[in-house]
Design an enzyme around this catalytic site. Structure first.
Site, mmCIF file in Angstrom:
data_model
loop_
_atom_site.group_PDB
_atom_site.id
_atom_site.type_symbol
_atom_site.label_atom_id
_atom_site.label_comp_id
_atom_site.label_asym_id
_atom_site.label_seq_id
_atom_site.Cartn_x
_atom_site.Cartn_y
_atom_site.Cartn_z
ATOM 1 N N LYS A 134 -1.868 -4.962 -8.206
ATOM 2 C CA LYS A 134 -1.557 -6.155 -9.068
ATOM 3 C C LYS A 134 -0.131 -6.594 -8.760
ATOM 4 C CE LYS A 134 2.034 -4.496 -9.736
ATOM 5 N NZ LYS A 134 3.611 -5.219 -8.745
ATOM 6 N N TYR A 218 4.222 -3.225 -16.370
ATOM 7 C CA TYR A 218 3.849 -2.029 -16.889
ATOM 8 C C TYR A 218 4.163 -1.981 -17.738
ATOM 9 C CZ TYR A 218 3.687 -0.646 -11.230
ATOM 10 O OH TYR A 218 3.107 -0.647 -9.903
HETATM 11 P P1 NAD Z 1 5.007 -5.337 1.417
HETATM 12 O O1 NAD Z 1 6.229 -7.041 1.297
HETATM 13 O O2 NAD Z 1 5.726 -4.212 2.285
HETATM 14 O O3 NAD Z 1 4.626 -5.785 2.098
HETATM 15 C C1 NAD Z 1 2.930 -7.403 2.182
HETATM 16 C C2 NAD Z 1 2.441 -6.975 3.423
HETATM 17 O O4 NAD Z 1 1.275 -8.743 3.302
HETATM 18 C C3 NAD Z 1 2.728 -6.578 4.614
HETATM 19 O O5 NAD Z 1 2.556 -6.409 5.616
HETATM 20 C C4 NAD Z 1 2.982 -8.344 5.131
HETATM 21 O O6 NAD Z 1 3.076 -8.345 6.364
HETATM 22 C C5 NAD Z 1 1.613 -9.199 4.266
HETATM 23 N N1 NAD Z 1 1.813 -10.553 4.401
HETATM 24 C C6 NAD Z 1 0.886 -11.112 5.321
HETATM 25 N N2 NAD Z 1 0.855 -12.372 4.767
HETATM 26 C C7 NAD Z 1 1.862 -12.364 4.681
HETATM 27 C C8 NAD Z 1 3.263 -13.756 3.887
HETATM 28 N N3 NAD Z 1 3.197 -14.803 3.936
HETATM 29 N N4 NAD Z 1 4.103 -13.235 3.291
HETATM 30 C C9 NAD Z 1 4.987 -11.921 3.166
HETATM 31 N N5 NAD Z 1 3.903 -10.990 3.956
HETATM 32 C C10 NAD Z 1 3.178 -11.194 3.832
HETATM 33 O O7 NAD Z 1 4.593 -5.738 -0.524
HETATM 34 P P2 NAD Z 1 4.362 -4.290 -1.195
HETATM 35 O O8 NAD Z 1 5.333 -3.732 -1.890
HETATM 36 O O9 NAD Z 1 3.352 -3.662 -0.273
HETATM 37 O O10 NAD Z 1 3.461 -5.420 -2.176
HETATM 38 C C11 NAD Z 1 1.903 -6.105 -1.786
HETATM 39 C C12 NAD Z 1 1.115 -5.758 -2.934
HETATM 40 O O11 NAD Z 1 1.179 -4.414 -4.107
HETATM 41 C C13 NAD Z 1 1.678 -7.015 -4.540
HETATM 42 O O12 NAD Z 1 1.044 -7.427 -4.774
HETATM 43 C C14 NAD Z 1 2.660 -5.257 -4.673
HETATM 44 O O13 NAD Z 1 3.182 -5.923 -6.256
HETATM 45 C C15 NAD Z 1 1.933 -4.489 -4.990
HETATM 46 N N6 NAD Z 1 3.004 -2.970 -5.051
HETATM 47 C C16 NAD Z 1 1.825 -2.374 -6.482
HETATM 48 C C17 NAD Z 1 2.634 -1.162 -6.457
HETATM 49 C C18 NAD Z 1 2.119 -0.405 -7.490
HETATM 50 O O14 NAD Z 1 2.431 0.908 -7.919
HETATM 51 N N7 NAD Z 1 0.637 -0.255 -7.668
HETATM 52 C C19 NAD Z 1 3.437 -0.791 -5.771
HETATM 53 C C20 NAD Z 1 4.087 -1.411 -4.847
HETATM 54 C C21 NAD Z 1 3.684 -3.008 -4.954
#
Ligand code: NAD
Length: 367
Positions: A134, A218
């Site tokens: 999401k 949420y």
């Molecule tokens: P994060 O920044 O920790 O990870 C993002 C990943 O994308 C990294 O591996 C990064 O290298 C990669 N990436 C590829 N191209 C990129 C770019 N141009 N810029 C930045 N990163 C790039 O983020 P996250 O917290 O893991 O979030 C990822 C997704 O998951 C989001 O859509 C977020 O809303 C969602 N999320 C969901 C939950 C949940 O509980 N369901 C919790 C946190 C995040």
């Protein structure tokens, strides 16, 4: 043909044995759903991948990352293709080659929001089911394109609304539906955190919006699953209080109200300037249900006050399965038994349309 008693016993034993053997063979042939993890960030490495490993229905067979070293290390850790084999690791450019990898059944999209649509659509075109984080996308049009692509490919699309499968949230829904707090009148909810500078979440192009898209979603989604209704009338305000460079592209705060067809009014707030420990309170004619926190990875806690009945104090049950295991197992069940996921693409699209309406009401561009 006449069968003697002794022959009958032998035949029955052989049949039973062949049943056992067939089941064992089926298990050996079906080692579970093969997951390809797209994006190795916090949610995939700290939560989803350990969740899959803890479950019994799937395994991680491939990874897509721009960082080869990290991908190799993770591939080894999870035994993807039993090594850091080339066929287990893809970069973003080579992602479409997952089509040739028969080990992969489903992709898990855990990238910045604006990349969800592209990697979902490419995943579906490569013949894989999709579990997408999401918010589903950064525009309503992209969300529709994702649904269409998965439909055209005959593949499942699930949006990772983990709280819809979480036992304390499910108990709250059950209590409300059973009339335990009488007619629901009002919902209050808030979710937010004080964001650090430099996060992609503050970049409009990658995030699509601010805290509403990330964590306010949420409260929005919960208001819908708690009422079982779709809101009709949305009024919103947004603000930036901290002019410290973090909020040049996205909003810092959004507050909105929604009126549901029954008359229930939900009042929600989200912020990137305050730690809100995501919660909700549902006020009914005969009681109140509070989940605080309501949306965390663990420690979700319900307190319910019910008129004329003992109250309820329910922490997260110690089942041993965390939310990410439950979610991965649920996807596996949908794939294996050809069931439509509860939080399908249409569910994600509804939140996108509503977030667009919230932004427009707050005087910001829609999605
Ligand atoms: P994060 O920044 O920790 O990870 C993002 C990943 O994308 C990294 O591996 C990064 O290298 C990669 N990436 C590829 N191209 C990129 C770019 N141009 N810029 C930045 N990163 C790039 O983020 P996250 O917290 O893991 O979030 C990822 C997704 O998951 C989001 O859509 C977020 O809303 C969602 N999320 C969901 C939950 C949940 O509980 N369901 C919790 C946190 C995040």
């Amino acid at each position: 043909m006449k069968v003697t008693r002794r022959e009958f016993g032998w035949l029955a034993g052989a049949a039973a044995l062949s049943g056992v053997l067939m089941e064992a063979c089926a298990k050996a042939e079906s080692p579970g759903i093969g997951w390809c993890i797209v994006g190795l960030g916090r949610i995939s490495m700290d939560h989803f991948m350990p969740g899959v490993k803890q479950g019994k229905t799937g395994r991680i067979v491939a990874l897509v990352s721009g960082h080869r070293d990290k991908a190799e290390q993770q591939a080894k850790m999870y035994g993807a293709a039993d090594s850091a084999a080339d066929s287990a690791i893809y970069n973003y450019e080579g992602y479409d080659r997952i089509r040739e990898n028969k080990e992969i059944d489903a992709v898990y999209i855990a990238l910045p929001n604006s990349m969800h649509a592209e990697y979902t659509i490419r995943g579906a075109k490569a013949g894989k089911h999709v579990l997408c984080e999401k918010p589903m996308a950064t525009s309503v049009a992209d969300s529709r394109a994702m649904i269409d692509a998965c439909r055209a490919a005959g593949k499942k699309l699930m949006i990772a609304y983990r709280c819809q499968y979480e036992p304390v949230n499910l108990k709250a829904i059950e209590l409300i539906r059973s009339g335990a707090i009488g007619q629901v009148q009002a919902i209050e909810s808030a979710n937010g955190f004080n964001i650090s500078p430099g996060e992609w979440r503050l970049n409009r192009k990658l995030a699509g919006g601010g805290p509403l898209m990330d964590v306010g979603i949420y409260s929005l989604n919960a208001s819908r699953y708690l009422t079982g209704e779709e809101p009709r009338d949305i009024r919103a305000n947004s603000s930036v209080i901290d002019h410290d460079g973090r909020f040049n592209e996205v909003e810092e705060n959004v507050g909105w109200t929604m009126r549901f067809p029954s008359g229930i009014v939900a009042s929600c707030n989200t912020s990137y300037g305050s730690d809100m420990n995501g919660f909700y309170r549902v006020h009914g004619a005969k009681g109140m249900i509070e989940l605080s926190p309501a949306f965390g990875y663990q420690g979700i806690h319900m307190k319910a006050e019910l008129a004329g009945r003992p109250g309820i104090d329910m922490p997260t049950p110690q089942t041993g399965a965390d939310q990410f295991t439950v979610q991965a197992d649920y996807v596996a069940d949908c794939i294996r038994n050809n069931k439509e996921p509860k939080s399908d693409g249409e569910e994600g699209l509804r939140d996108m349309e509503l977030m667009s309406a919230i932004y427009k009401s707050a005087g910001l561009p829609g999605l």
